[in-house]
Design a protein around this motif. Structure first.
Motif, PDB file in Angstrom:
ATOM      1  N   ASN A 194      85.504  32.427  63.331  1.00 14.61           N
ATOM      2  CA  ASN A 194      85.078  33.704  63.893  1.00 14.61           C
ATOM      3  C   ASN A 194      86.327  34.425  64.388  1.00 14.61           C
ATOM      4  O   ASN A 194      87.162  33.821  65.076  1.00 14.61           O
ATOM      5  N   VAL A 195      86.437  35.711  64.021  1.00 10.79           N
ATOM      6  CA  VAL A 195      87.672  36.451  64.282  1.00 10.79           C
ATOM      7  C   VAL A 195      87.404  37.703  65.114  1.00 10.79           C
ATOM      8  O   VAL A 195      86.614  38.564  64.706  1.00 10.79           O
ATOM      9  N   ALA A 196      88.063  37.791  66.261  1.00 13.72           N
ATOM     10  CA  ALA A 196      88.090  39.043  67.021  1.00 13.72           C
ATOM     11  C   ALA A 196      89.376  39.760  66.614  1.00 13.72           C
ATOM     12  O   ALA A 196      90.468  39.382  67.042  1.00 13.72           O
ATOM     13  N   ALA A 197      89.232  40.738  65.739  1.00 12.01           N
ATOM     14  CA  ALA A 197      90.388  41.497  65.250  1.00 12.01           C
ATOM     15  C   ALA A 197      90.563  42.681  66.190  1.00 12.01           C
ATOM     16  O   ALA A 197      89.765  43.621  66.150  1.00 12.01           O
ATOM     17  N   THR A 198      91.584  42.628  67.039  1.00 12.94           N
ATOM     18  CA  THR A 198      91.731  43.708  68.019  1.00 12.94           C
ATOM     19  C   THR A 198      92.846  44.656  67.603  1.00 12.94           C
ATOM     20  O   THR A 198      93.804  44.259  66.942  1.00 12.94           O
ATOM     21  N   MET A 199      92.665  45.915  67.993  1.00 12.87           N
ATOM     22  CA  MET A 199      93.641  46.948  67.598  1.00 12.87           C
ATOM     23  C   MET A 199      93.471  48.168  68.501  1.00 12.87           C
ATOM     24  O   MET A 199      92.485  48.269  69.239  1.00 12.87           O
ATOM     25  N   ARG A 200      94.451  49.078  68.403  1.00 15.64           N
ATOM     26  CA  ARG A 200      94.388  50.248  69.284  1.00 15.64           C
ATOM     27  C   ARG A 200      93.268  51.208  68.897  1.00 15.64           C
ATOM     28  O   ARG A 200      92.619  51.779  69.747  1.00 15.64           O
ATOM     29  N   THR A 201      93.061  51.385  67.574  1.00 14.27           N
ATOM     30  CA  THR A 201      92.037  52.338  67.136  1.00 14.27           C
ATOM     31  C   THR A 201      91.129  51.726  66.061  1.00 14.27           C
ATOM     32  O   THR A 201      91.306  51.988  64.869  1.00 14.27           O
ATOM     33  N   PRO A 202      90.159  50.920  66.497  1.00 21.28           N
ATOM     34  CA  PRO A 202      89.262  50.257  65.531  1.00 21.28           C
ATOM     35  C   PRO A 202      88.510  51.256  64.656  1.00 21.28           C
ATOM     36  O   PRO A 202      88.145  50.905  63.517  1.00 21.28           O
ATOM     37  N   ALA A 203      88.302  52.484  65.149  1.00 23.56           N
ATOM     38  CA  ALA A 203      87.543  53.476  64.374  1.00 23.56           C
ATOM     39  C   ALA A 203      88.205  53.766  63.034  1.00 23.56           C
ATOM     40  O   ALA A 203      87.532  54.157  62.070  1.00 23.56           O
TER      41      ALA A 203
ATOM     42  N   PRO B 233      82.614  38.886  56.688  1.00 21.33           N
ATOM     43  CA  PRO B 233      81.747  38.083  57.554  1.00 21.33           C
ATOM     44  C   PRO B 233      82.581  37.424  58.649  1.00 21.33           C
ATOM     45  O   PRO B 233      83.757  37.136  58.439  1.00 21.33           O
ATOM     46  N   ASN B 234      82.008  37.214  59.779  1.00 19.18           N
ATOM     47  CA  ASN B 234      82.662  36.527  60.921  1.00 19.18           C
ATOM     48  C   ASN B 234      83.743  37.350  61.600  1.00 19.18           C
ATOM     49  O   ASN B 234      84.445  36.824  62.457  1.00 19.18           O
ATOM     50  N   VAL B 235      83.926  38.620  61.210  1.00 17.54           N
ATOM     51  CA  VAL B 235      84.973  39.423  61.868  1.00 17.54           C
ATOM     52  C   VAL B 235      84.327  40.510  62.721  1.00 17.54           C
ATOM     53  O   VAL B 235      83.452  41.241  62.252  1.00 17.54           O
ATOM     54  N   ARG B 236      84.764  40.594  63.983  1.00 16.55           N
ATOM     55  CA  ARG B 236      84.340  41.700  64.846  1.00 16.55           C
ATOM     56  C   ARG B 236      85.589  42.442  65.317  1.00 16.55           C
ATOM     57  O   ARG B 236      86.625  41.823  65.565  1.00 16.55           O
ATOM     58  N   LEU B 237      85.480  43.759  65.406  1.00 14.15           N
ATOM     59  CA  LEU B 237      86.616  44.569  65.838  1.00 14.15           C
ATOM     60  C   LEU B 237      86.451  44.965  67.310  1.00 14.15           C
ATOM     61  O   LEU B 237      85.347  45.357  67.714  1.00 14.15           O
ATOM     62  N   PHE B 238      87.538  44.848  68.061  1.00 13.80           N
ATOM     63  CA  PHE B 238      87.516  45.295  69.449  1.00 13.80           C
ATOM     64  C   PHE B 238      88.781  46.090  69.745  1.00 13.80           C
ATOM     65  O   PHE B 238      89.843  45.793  69.197  1.00 13.80           O
ATOM     66  N   ARG B 239      88.653  47.082  70.630  1.00 14.29           N
ATOM     67  CA  ARG B 239      89.833  47.868  70.977  1.00 14.29           C
ATOM     68  C   ARG B 239      90.696  47.086  71.967  1.00 14.29           C
ATOM     69  O   ARG B 239      90.180  46.536  72.950  1.00 14.29           O
ATOM     70  N   LEU B 240      91.953  46.985  71.671  1.00 10.70           N
ATOM     71  CA  LEU B 240      92.900  46.347  72.612  1.00 10.70           C
ATOM     72  C   LEU B 240      94.268  46.970  72.404  1.00 10.70           C
ATOM     73  O   LEU B 240      94.838  46.906  71.315  1.00 10.70           O
ATOM     74  N   ASP B 241      94.740  47.611  73.467  1.00  7.92           N
ATOM     75  CA  ASP B 241      96.126  48.100  73.507  1.00  7.92           C
ATOM     76  C   ASP B 241      96.845  47.179  74.484  1.00  7.92           C
ATOM     77  O   ASP B 241      96.408  47.042  75.645  1.00  7.92           O
ATOM     78  N   VAL B 242      97.922  46.539  74.052  1.00  8.55           N
ATOM     79  CA  VAL B 242      98.569  45.536  74.925  1.00  8.55           C
ATOM     80  C   VAL B 242      99.162  46.159  76.191  1.00  8.55           C
ATOM     81  O   VAL B 242      99.534  45.435  77.113  1.00  8.55           O
ATOM     82  N   LEU B 243      99.244  47.499  76.230  1.00  8.13           N
ATOM     83  CA  LEU B 243      99.752  48.175  77.422  1.00  8.13           C
ATOM     84  C   LEU B 243      98.626  48.556  78.387  1.00  8.13           C
ATOM     85  O   LEU B 243      98.892  49.087  79.465  1.00  8.13           O
TER      86      LEU B 243
END
Ligand SMILES: NC(=O)c1ccc[n+]([C@@H]2O[C@H](COP(=O)([O-])OP(=O)(O)OC[C@H]3O[C@@H](n4cnc5c(N)ncnc54)[C@H](OP(=O)(O)O)[C@@H]3O)[C@@H](O)[C@H]2O)c1
Length: 278
Positions: free
Chosen positions: A28-37, A46-56
């Motif tokens: 299961n993968v939480a693929a995080t990024m600044r702009t998931p849109a 399958p098994n991938v969910r996107l979440f917003r994450l800016d390391v700052l």
């Protein structure tokens, strides 16, 4: 039970290839990024969910961790991958460019680790994987600020591993050599200062040679595979060099004096540069 990985900077390059690879392997993968849109490919897997994450952005880190735990029931591995290179001579960099480079590559990594530690410590298990660089242990021309950040992460995490080991928390650094990604174009912060021309000939040559290394490099999949190996390695091994140059260059650095090593680096990266005599 499926294992769960949270990856930062999964919108492109190594992060995206890693999200894809872990998903293929049944994680299961939480693929995080600044702009998931903006992301269209990963949500199809399958098994991938996107979440917003800016390391700052501390709130976005906390929220992405909470959302991942809610979606998948926990987190086993965190991959600190987000980062970029400020490239050029130090004299051309503004204080803001230096600050942003350290904010993202160093304090961003610390921010994510700080937020995940209470959870990993509580469950007495967890793996933190940092995508540092062979440039966290050796250096090349026109990357002084970038190297400063990656050396900082190498030192920080090597020391951190002492205090986390009693809690069964593994710290692992992936050290890629040149890898063909957006690192060499879109993501690069090219340092230039109006009126500063003395370095022009040097930067022209070293920038072209270093970009060529990116063109000739393997794709990010090789790093994804190495990250997967590290994620499944229950040992407390800290370092995983990967790529065409990294394993042998890091080995060579250990065995030859620095002056010899720099001679080799200069013969490659400064190739074609003719110093002007005064
Ligand atoms: N490519 C190489 O030769 C190489 C070699 C050694 C190490 N590395 C390291 O590998 C890592 C990944 O780089 P890459 O080669 O895959 O380059 P890349 O394709 O440019 O990917 C960089 C990723 O970092 C993300 N990012 C940048 N700032 C961020 C922030 N504040 N918060 C969250 N995400 C952020 C970018 O997101 P956006 O899409 O929003 O910009 C992008 O997803 C970096 O740490 C880099 O230093 C690369």
């Amino acid at each position: 039970m499926k294992k769960i990985v949270l990856i930062t900077g999964a919108s492109s390059g190594i992060g995206k290839a890693t999200a894809r690879y872990f998903a293929e392997k049944g994680w299961n993968v939480a693929a995080t990024m600044r702009t998931p849109a903006n992301e269209t490919e990963l949500p199809q897997l399958p098994n991938v969910r996107l979440f917003r994450l800016d390391v700052l952005d501390h709130d976005s880190i906390r929220q992405a961790i909470t959302d991942t735990q809610a979606a998948f029931g926990g987190i086993d591995v965190v991959v600190n991958n987000a980062g970029y290179g400020a490239v050029g001579v130090f004299e051309a960099a503004t204080p803001e460019q230096v600050q942003r480079q350290f904010d993202t590559n160093v304090f961003g990594v610390m921010n994510v680790i700080r937020e995940i530690l209470p959870y990993f410590r509580e469950k007495r298990d967890g793996t933190i994987i940092n995508v540092t660089s062979m440039g966290g242990l050796i250096t090349f021309p026109i990357y002084s600020i970038y190297h400063g950040t990656k050396w900082a992460v190498e030192g920080f995490t090597e020391a951190l591993s002492f205090e986390l080991r009693p809690f069964n928390i593994r710290v692992k650094n992936i050290e890629p050599g040149a890898i063909k990604t957006d690192f060499y174009d879109r993501s690069q912060d090219l340092l230039q200062k109006e009126g500063l021309t003395d370095y022009d000939a040097y930067v022209r040559v070293t920038l072209a040679n270093s970009r060529q290394a990116g063109v000739d490099a393997p794709g990010p999949e090789v790093v994804a595979q190495k990250i997967f190996q590290a994620a499944n390695d229950r040992s407390f091994r800290l370092r995983y060099p990967v790529g065409n140059q990294s394993p042998w260059l890091l080995a060579l650095r250990r065995f030859v004096p620095l002056s010899w090593f720099h001679g080799i680096v200069k013969s490659v990266v400064e190739k074609g540069y003719k110093p002007q005599t005064a």
